[in-house]
Motif scaffolding. Structure first.
Motif, PDB file in Angstrom:
ATOM      1  N   ARG A   2       0.861  -1.188   0.000  1.00 10.10           N
ATOM      2  CA  ARG A   2       0.000   0.000   0.000  1.00 10.10           C
ATOM      3  C   ARG A   2       0.892   1.232   0.000  1.00 10.10           C
ATOM      4  O   ARG A   2       1.756   1.402   0.862  1.00 10.10           O
ATOM      5  CB  ARG A   2      -0.928   0.005   1.218  1.00 10.10           C
ATOM      6  N   VAL A   3       0.660   2.107  -0.978  1.00 12.25           N
ATOM      7  CA  VAL A   3       1.525   3.253  -1.220  1.00 12.25           C
ATOM      8  C   VAL A   3       0.695   4.529  -1.251  1.00 12.25           C
ATOM      9  O   VAL A   3      -0.418   4.546  -1.800  1.00 12.25           O
ATOM     10  CB  VAL A   3       2.266   3.077  -2.569  1.00 12.25           C
ATOM     11  N   ALA A   4       1.234   5.600  -0.664  1.00 13.84           N
ATOM     12  CA  ALA A   4       0.634   6.927  -0.766  1.00 13.84           C
ATOM     13  C   ALA A   4       1.664   7.859  -1.380  1.00 13.84           C
ATOM     14  O   ALA A   4       2.862   7.761  -1.082  1.00 13.84           O
ATOM     15  CB  ALA A   4       0.199   7.444   0.604  1.00 13.84           C
ATOM     16  N   VAL A   5       1.217   8.779  -2.243  1.00 15.85           N
ATOM     17  CA  VAL A   5       2.132   9.695  -2.926  1.00 15.85           C
ATOM     18  C   VAL A   5       1.596  11.115  -2.797  1.00 15.85           C
ATOM     19  O   VAL A   5       0.492  11.412  -3.265  1.00 15.85           O
ATOM     20  CB  VAL A   5       2.286   9.350  -4.417  1.00 15.85           C
ATOM     21  N   THR A   6       2.370  12.001  -2.157  1.00 19.96           N
ATOM     22  CA  THR A   6       2.009  13.417  -2.160  1.00 19.96           C
ATOM     23  C   THR A   6       2.599  14.042  -3.426  1.00 19.96           C
ATOM     24  O   THR A   6       3.670  13.670  -3.880  1.00 19.96           O
ATOM     25  CB  THR A   6       2.560  14.157  -0.932  1.00 19.96           C
ATOM     26  N   GLY A   7       1.881  14.999  -3.984  1.00 18.32           N
ATOM     27  CA  GLY A   7       2.355  15.613  -5.221  1.00 18.32           C
ATOM     28  C   GLY A   7       2.314  14.669  -6.401  1.00 18.32           C
ATOM     29  O   GLY A   7       3.037  14.853  -7.386  1.00 18.32           O
ATOM     30  N   GLY A   8       1.455  13.672  -6.337  1.00 17.12           N
ATOM     31  CA  GLY A   8       1.418  12.648  -7.375  1.00 17.12           C
ATOM     32  C   GLY A   8       0.959  13.133  -8.734  1.00 17.12           C
ATOM     33  O   GLY A   8       1.247  12.492  -9.740  1.00 17.12           O
ATOM     34  N   THR A   9       0.256  14.258  -8.799  1.00 21.82           N
ATOM     35  CA  THR A   9      -0.195  14.772 -10.087  1.00 21.82           C
ATOM     36  C   THR A   9       0.811  15.751 -10.687  1.00 21.82           C
ATOM     37  O   THR A   9       0.555  16.319 -11.752  1.00 21.82           O
ATOM     38  CB  THR A   9      -1.562  15.463  -9.960  1.00 21.82           C
ATOM     39  N   GLY A  10       1.943  15.970 -10.014  1.00 17.65           N
ATOM     40  CA  GLY A  10       2.977  16.839 -10.552  1.00 17.65           C
ATOM     41  C   GLY A  10       3.794  16.143 -11.617  1.00 17.65           C
ATOM     42  O   GLY A  10       3.680  14.924 -11.846  1.00 17.65           O
ATOM     43  N   LEU A  11       4.657  16.898 -12.281  1.00 18.40           N
ATOM     44  CA  LEU A  11       5.476  16.340 -13.352  1.00 18.40           C
ATOM     45  C   LEU A  11       6.363  15.203 -12.856  1.00 18.40           C
ATOM     46  O   LEU A  11       6.590  14.224 -13.565  1.00 18.40           O
ATOM     47  CB  LEU A  11       6.341  17.449 -13.966  1.00 18.40           C
ATOM     48  N   VAL A  12       6.883  15.338 -11.624  1.00 19.21           N
ATOM     49  CA  VAL A  12       7.752  14.310 -11.066  1.00 19.21           C
ATOM     50  C   VAL A  12       6.941  13.213 -10.387  1.00 19.21           C
ATOM     51  O   VAL A  12       7.189  12.020 -10.588  1.00 19.21           O
ATOM     52  CB  VAL A  12       8.749  14.933 -10.069  1.00 19.21           C
ATOM     53  N   GLY A  13       5.975  13.605  -9.594  1.00 25.28           N
ATOM     54  CA  GLY A  13       5.192  12.637  -8.839  1.00 25.28           C
ATOM     55  C   GLY A  13       4.482  11.618  -9.705  1.00 25.28           C
ATOM     56  O   GLY A  13       4.304  10.460  -9.289  1.00 25.28           O
ATOM     57  N   ARG A  14       4.089  12.019 -10.895  1.00 25.19           N
ATOM     58  CA  ARG A  14       3.365  11.105 -11.775  1.00 25.19           C
ATOM     59  C   ARG A  14       4.207   9.874 -12.115  1.00 25.19           C
ATOM     60  O   ARG A  14       3.678   8.761 -12.245  1.00 25.19           O
ATOM     61  CB  ARG A  14       2.945  11.836 -13.052  1.00 25.19           C
ATOM     62  N   PHE A  15       5.514  10.046 -12.264  1.00 24.65           N
ATOM     63  CA  PHE A  15       6.384   8.898 -12.542  1.00 24.65           C
ATOM     64  C   PHE A  15       6.401   7.928 -11.357  1.00 24.65           C
ATOM     65  O   PHE A  15       6.409   6.710 -11.544  1.00 24.65           O
ATOM     66  CB  PHE A  15       7.802   9.366 -12.854  1.00 24.65           C
ATOM     67  N   HIS A  26      -1.232  -0.934  -4.305  1.00 23.59           N
ATOM     68  CA  HIS A  26      -2.470  -0.197  -4.078  1.00 23.59           C
ATOM     69  C   HIS A  26      -2.071   1.246  -3.787  1.00 23.59           C
ATOM     70  O   HIS A  26      -1.386   1.521  -2.802  1.00 23.59           O
ATOM     71  CB  HIS A  26      -3.238  -0.786  -2.896  1.00 23.59           C
ATOM     72  N   VAL A  27      -2.469   2.174  -4.659  1.00 23.82           N
ATOM     73  CA  VAL A  27      -1.941   3.541  -4.621  1.00 23.82           C
ATOM     74  C   VAL A  27      -3.029   4.549  -4.262  1.00 23.82           C
ATOM     75  O   VAL A  27      -4.133   4.516  -4.812  1.00 23.82           O
ATOM     76  CB  VAL A  27      -1.313   3.922  -5.969  1.00 23.82           C
TER      77      VAL A  27
END
Length: 290
Positions: A2-15, A26-27
């Motif tokens: 299970r993973v959480a990503v802050t800034g995931g919609t940014g240019l870097v976070g999307r990768f 599971h993101v």
């Protein structure tokens, strides 16, 4: 996982998000707005979050990738604009709250830092090089790093260089304005810097987590604008005058031996060429045959 990503919609976070999805994780993406349909490689969960707010409950989350960063659009160094105190309140104080929430949940925290923590250096910085940042951006990232590492919680710090790659739907990649200026015949100022494809950053982050974390330099190559635009011109066939080669005296690549010892191999010029062909297609330009 299970993973959480802050800034995931940014240019870097999307990768980072797409790499987690490809691995079957599971993101959950944490951000102000939900991503539009089709923005990522697969469907995922979204939870409202911003750096000035209270972090969510991370119970059950295994790894948190912290890529969120509030700054003046298009600028990291100098990203505080006219509001240095607000810049620190959002980015440093907000990160410290996030670290605490991650520690309470027992989650591994992956912090996206920057080579700017080193400041001007003679020689090739290693992870043991004394950091002397000369920008508020570098100072804020270093202060967050130090607090995270002092906490003793499971953590990874990625000191990354500039990150490039094709943008998501509705986004513009980092070189879009540069390529527009080149097409218009605008004089391009000489410049060079170290670059890294977002997929290589994501691969590095997962390798680092797999060995329990630590501090890692993440960089691929020194790239001069003249060379970048020469390859772009070769791929697109667009005319234009190439800038002079930049003076990189005193500017060095980072040592990435620690990551390479784990088997990490960035894509170099071959991956850059693939990315530029994709950027051309996304811009409606038919690339020349490879």
């Amino acid at each position: 996982m299970r993973v959480a990503v802050t800034g995931g919609t940014g240019l870097v976070g999307r990768f980072l998000v797409n790499a987690a999805l490809a691995a079957g994780d599971h993101v959950t993406v944490l951000g102000r707005k939900a991503p539009p349909p089709g923005f990522f490689a697969a469907e995922l969960e979204h939870e409202v979050y911003n750096l000035e707010g209270k972090p969510p409950n991370f119970s059950g989350v295994d790894v948190i990738f912290h890529a969120a960063f509030a700054h003046v659009p298009g600028r990291y160094r100098g990203g505080e604009g006219a509001d240095p105190q607000g810049f620190l309140r959002r980015n440093l104080d907000g990160s410290l709250r996030l670290f605490e929430a991650a520690a309470q949940a027992g989650a591994h925290l992956v912090f996206l830092s920057t080579r700017a923590v080193y400041g001007p250096q003679h020689g090739m910085p290693t992870e043991e090089t004394v950091c002397r940042p000369d920008t508020l951006y570098g100072e804020a990232k270093l202060a967050a790093e130090q607090a995270l590492l002092r906490s003793g919680q499971p953590a990874t710090v990625l000191r990354a260089t500039g990150v490039y790659g094709p943008a998501g739907p509705g986004q513009r990649h980092k070189w879009a304005e540069l390529f527009d200026d080149f097409a218009r015949g605008t004089a391009i100022a000489p410049r060079a810097g170290t670059e890294l494809h977002g997929d290589d950053l994501a691969a590095a982050s997962r390798l680092a987590v797999g060995v329990g974390g630590g501090v890692f330099n993440v960089s691929d190559m020194m790239l001069d604008r003249r060379d970048l635009l020469a390859v772009w011109q070769e791929i697109t066939g667009l005319p234009g005058d190439l800038p002079a080669r930049a003076d990189v005296t005193g500017y060095n690549e980072m040592d990435t031996a620690r990551l390479r010892a784990l088997g990490w191999r960035p894509g170099g010029m071959a991956r850059l060429r693939v990315a530029l062909r994709q950027m051309a297609e996304d811009a409606g330009i038919s690339p020349k045959p490879a």
